[in-house]
Design an enzyme around this catalytic site. Structure first.
Site, PDB file in Angstrom:
ATOM      1  N   HIS A  19       0.845  -1.196   0.000  1.00 30.44           N
ATOM      2  CA  HIS A  19       0.000   0.000   0.000  1.00 30.44           C
ATOM      3  C   HIS A  19       0.878   1.244   0.000  1.00 30.44           C
ATOM      4  CE1 HIS A  19       0.897   0.591   4.199  1.00 30.44           C
ATOM      5  NE2 HIS A  19       0.263  -0.512   4.589  1.00 30.44           N
ATOM      6  N   HIS A  22       4.166   1.340   2.159  1.00 23.70           N
ATOM      7  CA  HIS A  22       5.297   0.568   1.617  1.00 23.70           C
ATOM      8  C   HIS A  22       5.872   1.294   0.402  1.00 23.70           C
ATOM      9  CE1 HIS A  22       2.434  -2.687   3.140  1.00 23.70           C
ATOM     10  NE2 HIS A  22       3.401  -2.636   4.024  1.00 23.70           N
ATOM     11  N   CYS A 127       1.958  -9.965  21.487  1.00 20.34           N
ATOM     12  CA  CYS A 127       1.072  -9.486  20.415  1.00 20.34           C
ATOM     13  C   CYS A 127       1.403 -10.263  19.149  1.00 20.34           C
ATOM     14  CB  CYS A 127       1.250  -7.996  20.164  1.00 20.34           C
ATOM     15  SG  CYS A 127       0.331  -7.466  18.701  1.00 20.34           S
ATOM     16  N   CYS A 130       2.481  -8.092  16.093  1.00 23.15           N
ATOM     17  CA  CYS A 130       3.871  -7.617  16.091  1.00 23.15           C
ATOM     18  C   CYS A 130       4.867  -8.750  16.201  1.00 23.15           C
ATOM     19  CB  CYS A 130       4.136  -6.677  17.266  1.00 23.15           C
ATOM     20  SG  CYS A 130       3.121  -5.220  17.263  1.00 23.15           S
ATOM     21  N   CYS A 144      -1.918  -3.360  22.524  1.00 22.77           N
ATOM     22  CA  CYS A 144      -0.745  -3.099  21.693  1.00 22.77           C
ATOM     23  C   CYS A 144      -0.982  -1.794  20.942  1.00 22.77           C
ATOM     24  CB  CYS A 144      -0.573  -4.253  20.703  1.00 22.77           C
ATOM     25  SG  CYS A 144       0.393  -3.775  19.278  1.00 22.77           S
ATOM     26  N   HIS A 147      -1.525  -2.353  17.068  1.00 29.49           N
ATOM     27  CA  HIS A 147      -2.676  -3.099  16.554  1.00 29.49           C
ATOM     28  C   HIS A 147      -3.970  -2.846  17.299  1.00 29.49           C
ATOM     29  CE1 HIS A 147       0.810  -5.192  14.877  1.00 29.49           C
ATOM     30  NE2 HIS A 147       0.014  -5.352  13.838  1.00 29.49           N
ATOM     31  N   LYS A 296      -4.600   6.249  10.944  1.00 36.50           N
ATOM     32  CA  LYS A 296      -3.844   5.197  10.271  1.00 36.50           C
ATOM     33  C   LYS A 296      -4.706   4.612   9.167  1.00 36.50           C
ATOM     34  CE  LYS A 296      -1.090   2.122  12.350  1.00 36.50           C
ATOM     35  NZ  LYS A 296      -0.492   1.239  13.371  1.00 36.50           N
ATOM     36  N   LYS A 299      -8.184  -1.125   6.794  1.00 37.94           N
ATOM     37  CA  LYS A 299      -8.978  -1.917   5.857  1.00 37.94           C
ATOM     38  C   LYS A 299     -10.453  -1.722   6.149  1.00 37.94           C
ATOM     39  CE  LYS A 299      -6.798  -6.130   4.402  1.00 37.94           C
ATOM     40  NZ  LYS A 299      -6.563  -7.495   4.822  1.00 37.94           N
TER      41      LYS A 299
HETATM   42  N1  MSP Z   1       8.527  -7.195   8.277  1.00 35.18           N
HETATM   43  C1  MSP Z   1       8.711  -6.061   9.102  1.00 35.18           C
HETATM   44  C2  MSP Z   1      10.008  -5.353   8.781  1.00 35.18           C
HETATM   45  C3  MSP Z   1      11.228  -6.210   8.922  1.00 35.18           C
HETATM   46  S1  MSP Z   1      12.664  -5.367   8.435  1.00 35.18           S
HETATM   47  C4  MSP Z   1      13.880  -6.345   8.877  1.00 35.18           C
HETATM   48  C5  MSP Z   1       7.572  -5.075   8.878  1.00 35.18           C
HETATM   49  N2  MSP Z   1       6.899  -5.184   7.738  1.00 35.18           N
HETATM   50  S2  MSP Z   1       5.666  -4.247   7.302  1.00 35.18           S
HETATM   51  O1  MSP Z   1       5.114  -4.840   6.117  1.00 35.18           O
HETATM   52  O2  MSP Z   1       4.756  -4.053   8.382  1.00 35.18           O
HETATM   53  O3  MSP Z   1       6.296  -2.883   6.881  1.00 35.18           O
HETATM   54  C6  MSP Z   1       6.501  -1.838   7.783  1.00 35.18           C
HETATM   55  C7  MSP Z   1       7.070  -0.685   7.005  1.00 35.18           C
HETATM   56  O4  MSP Z   1       6.191  -0.323   5.924  1.00 35.18           O
HETATM   57  C8  MSP Z   1       7.228   0.625   7.771  1.00 35.18           C
HETATM   58  O5  MSP Z   1       8.376   0.663   8.563  1.00 35.18           O
HETATM   59  C9  MSP Z   1       7.279   1.596   6.617  1.00 35.18           C
HETATM   60  O6  MSP Z   1       8.481   1.483   5.954  1.00 35.18           O
HETATM   61  C10 MSP Z   1       6.176   1.063   5.732  1.00 35.18           C
HETATM   62  N3  MSP Z   1       4.867   1.581   6.143  1.00 35.18           N
HETATM   63  C11 MSP Z   1       3.769   0.828   6.420  1.00 35.18           C
HETATM   64  N4  MSP Z   1       2.727   1.687   6.680  1.00 35.18           N
HETATM   65  C12 MSP Z   1       3.131   2.964   6.593  1.00 35.18           C
HETATM   66  C13 MSP Z   1       2.472   4.205   6.635  1.00 35.18           C
HETATM   67  N5  MSP Z   1       1.193   4.330   6.889  1.00 35.18           N
HETATM   68  N6  MSP Z   1       3.210   5.303   6.384  1.00 35.18           N
HETATM   69  C14 MSP Z   1       4.523   5.230   6.059  1.00 35.18           C
HETATM   70  N7  MSP Z   1       5.162   4.066   5.983  1.00 35.18           N
HETATM   71  C15 MSP Z   1       4.562   2.920   6.382  1.00 35.18           C
HETATM   72  O7  MSP Z   1       7.357  -4.241   9.741  1.00 35.18           O
END
Ligand code: MSP
Length: 630
Positions: A19, A22, A127, A130, A144, A147, A296, A299
């Site tokens: 999304h 990412h 959690c 997490c 948490c 979440h 945030k 969904k």
């Molecule tokens: N798998 C772990 C990371 C392991 S790294 C060794 C993880 N994955 S995640 O799919 O949840 O991705 C988290 C990351 O996605 C955040 O740190 C950020 O880079 C990005 N984002 C997810 N949602 C976000 C927003 N709403 N806004 C900005 N970035 C965000 O955690």
């Protein structure tokens, strides 16, 4: 300055498709990677997917799939999304790759042999979202904070990493290396975590409860805790310990993450590296969260923003520009399509796109489409050249500091400087006088050359638009060859090079009509017909138009309303003077004259205004100037 650069993103969980959040992190990494290439560094850019753990097992089960095929599917979604966003990563790692698994087991064994992993029993609040235990202090109202659901109590015999042993060392390291974690607010946050006693980290899960993970090398009844597995991707992707990539790029490693995963990256990872006797990464760069409707993305509220849907509507370059310009790195930002449209229309379509098209049109009209030769420079030329020459260093400094919004503001200052310079020098007036040809050529060359420098600087942010712009200006170069030091300097554009016009670089985005309608409710008092007829509205034909020196918004218009009049109109941000001559507009002619910037204005040109944009009101077909309107 280091000649190499290694940038990583978090590896994303494969429990949901990519999304906006990412996409943002991965675009920032791509921008940084492209920027460092532009400065001549050898770079390596890593992203990938995090595929083990409860979370993935849960998500796969929910759609009736086994974890591996589910992970394959979602991992491919991530991998295939990035090229659509012009993200050019060098490698895409998956934690289910054999090489990664081997490196995780190698590091576990190394740390175990060194005595930093021990077996013990633990009970706590866990959690599942997490994948970790929470201390009471970290929970918010017993839930948490990530979440918003209560953790579940768990007790288990497990393996523990002696993280507490490294607490004092880590505090000391962070204090001695102030930009290890940046921006500063996140460094402070980590130091504040570390001001409380650090507990050891539980790094295993019994297979009886979770089998989807990497088996511990020293006890095959257990798999590795997903964070201990995932963080290692940053070195396994470089073939630690013996890979040449590791030797070349690990010393210049920088991680990019959002604030949600600060603790694993700011505390677990440095202590793990220390225990494994691997030097620490250089910087942890932490950004804020994109929120939608101030919350945030969720969904259930239907506020998950899918990047590919936006691309279809707004275009890739515009999307990348918006993300980089809108968010202040480190702080949260709010996403809305409204804000995206406003930026695209104002910054890209108006300021940059119009400037390019008006300059190229003039080059075709007055110089047979070829870059003219500049002649002697006057004060205005000198000023513009100085601004264009100084910009690359300012821009580079701000990008290196991750202040992308400031870097772009500085670029736009130059764009607006060129716009003002063109308006004030009025090449369309110079073109009428053959005596002024060398002045005309100088003005056009200076404008084009400044715009070319803008084009070079925009390469990391908008690779396509930058290439297209440079190409149209006659500066044809493969982007892999482009270098800041060599090409963002004055004088690279060679006179006599052929330029090319084309369709709008950034098409304006029309707003949905419903949005505009709600803007101004009809609430003015009712008028009688004779009150309305006191307004003298007439068709006016524009005979001449020029910028008002010292104002960004005003144009001085000479009009024919059956007699000649001068009016000053606040439309300079929406219309170019040379596009107005010959047009018919509606004007109120019996408005009391007023002086604006020292010019007497005798009437008012009518415009419709939609969300700050203006469009002139005109008769449907040409009529005699001065025709009354009733
Ligand atoms: N798998 C772990 C990371 C392991 S790294 C060794 C993880 N994955 S995640 O799919 O949840 O991705 C988290 C990351 O996605 C955040 O740190 C950020 O880079 C990005 N984002 C997810 N949602 C976000 C927003 N709403 N806004 C900005 N970035 C965000 O955690």
């Amino acid at each position: 300055m280091t000649a190499r650069y290694y940038i990583t993103t978090p590896i994303y969980y494969v429990n949901a498709p990519p999304h906006l959040g990412h996409a943002y992190t991965t675009i920032v990494a791509d921008v940084l990677n492209r920027f460092h290439k532009l400065t001549g560094r050898e770079t390596y850019f890593l992203t990938g997917t995090d595929e083990h753990g409860d979370k993935v097992v849960e998500a796969a089960a929910a759609v009736g799939k086994d974890p591996q095929s589910y992970a394959d599917e979602i991992s491919d979604l991530f991998r295939n999304t990035w090229p659509n966003l012009d993200i050019a990563n060098d490698y895409f790692i998956r934690t289910t790759d054999d090489l990664h698994k081997q490196v995780v087991r190698y590091i576990l064994q190394k740390v175990y042999d060194a005595g930093d992993i021990y077996f013990s029993s633990y009970s706590g609040q866990y959690c599942v979202g997490c994948e970790r235990f929470y201390t009471d202090r970290e929970l918010v109202d017993g839930k948490c904070p990530q979440h918003d659901r209560p953790p579940v109590p768990r007790e288990e015999e497990n393996y523990f990493f002696r993280m507490s042993k490294y607490q004092d060392w880590l505090i000391d390291y962070i204090q001695k290396n102030p930009d290890f974690i940046r921006p500063e607010r996140y460094r402070n946050e980590v130091l504040s975590f570390l001001s409380e006693p650090l507990e050891d980290l539980c790094i295993s899960r019994p297979k009886s409860r979770l089998s989807w993970g990497i088996t511990l090398p020293f006890d095959d009844r257990y798999v590795t805790y997903v964070w201990f597995d995932a963080l290692i991707n940053y070195v396994s992707a470089l073939s630690y310990p013996d890979g040449s990539l590791f030797a070349r790029f690990w010393p210049v490693a920088q991680h990019l993450i959002a604030k949600d995963i600060l603790k694993p990256h700011g505390i677990y990872w440095p202590t793990m590296l220390r225990a494994a006797e691997i030097p620490l990464y250089q910087h942890l760069n932490v950004h804020g969260y994109w929120n939608v409707e101030e919350k945030k993305m969720s969904k259930s509220r239907g506020t998950v923003v899918k990047p590919l849907d936006l691309l279809k509507v707004y275009g890739l370059d515009a999307f990348r520009y918006f993300l980089m310009r809108e968010m202040v790195f480190g702080l949260d930002a709010s996403f809305s399509e409204e804000a995206l449209i406003t930026r695209v229309n104002a910054d890209l379509a108006n300021d940059l796109g119009n400037l390019a098209s008006r300059l190229l049109t003039m080059i075709h009209k007055y110089c047979e489409g070829k870059v003219p030769s500049p002649d002697t420079e006057d004060k205005d030329d000198e000023e513009l050249k100085r601004a264009a020459t100084e910009l690359p260093a300012t821009y580079a400094l701000q990008v290196e500091r991750l202040e992308f919004h400031k870097a772009l503001m500085a670029v736009w200052e130059l764009i607006n400087h060129v716009n003002r310079y063109v308006d004030q020098s009025a090449p369309w007036v110079l073109a009428r006088d053959p005596q002024k040809q060398s002045r005309l050529h100088t003005v056009l060359y200076y404008s084009l050359e400044s715009l070319r420098i803008v084009g070079v600087l925009l390469d990391p942010i908008m690779p396509n638009a930058s290439k297209e712009l440079l190409d149209r200006l006659g500066f044809k170069i493969d982007s892999s060859e482009l270098r800041l030091g060599r090409h963002a300097t004055w004088g690279n554009l060679l006179p006599d090079t052929t330029t090319r016009r084309g369709k709008a670089l950034f098409p304006r985005i029309e707003r949905k009509v419903e949005d505009a309608e709600t803007d101004e409710p009809i609430k003015k008092p009712l008028l009688k017909l004779d009150e309305f007829s006191r307004l003298d509205l007439r068709v006016a034909e524009i005979l001449g138009a020029e910028a008002v020196p010292g104002s960004e918004n005003l144009l001085k218009l000479e009009v024919d309303i059956g007699e000649k009049r001068t009016v000053v109109a606040g439309i300079a941000r929406h219309y170019r003077p040379e596009d107005l001559v010959g047009r018919q507009v509606v004007m109120m002619v019996n408005l009391k004259p007023a002086k604006l910037m020292g010019i007497r204005s005798e009437g008012m040109v009518l415009v419709a205004s939609i969300d700050g944009e203006m469009t002139l009101i005109a008769p449907e077909k040409k009529v005699k100037p001065g025709s009354p309107i009733h």
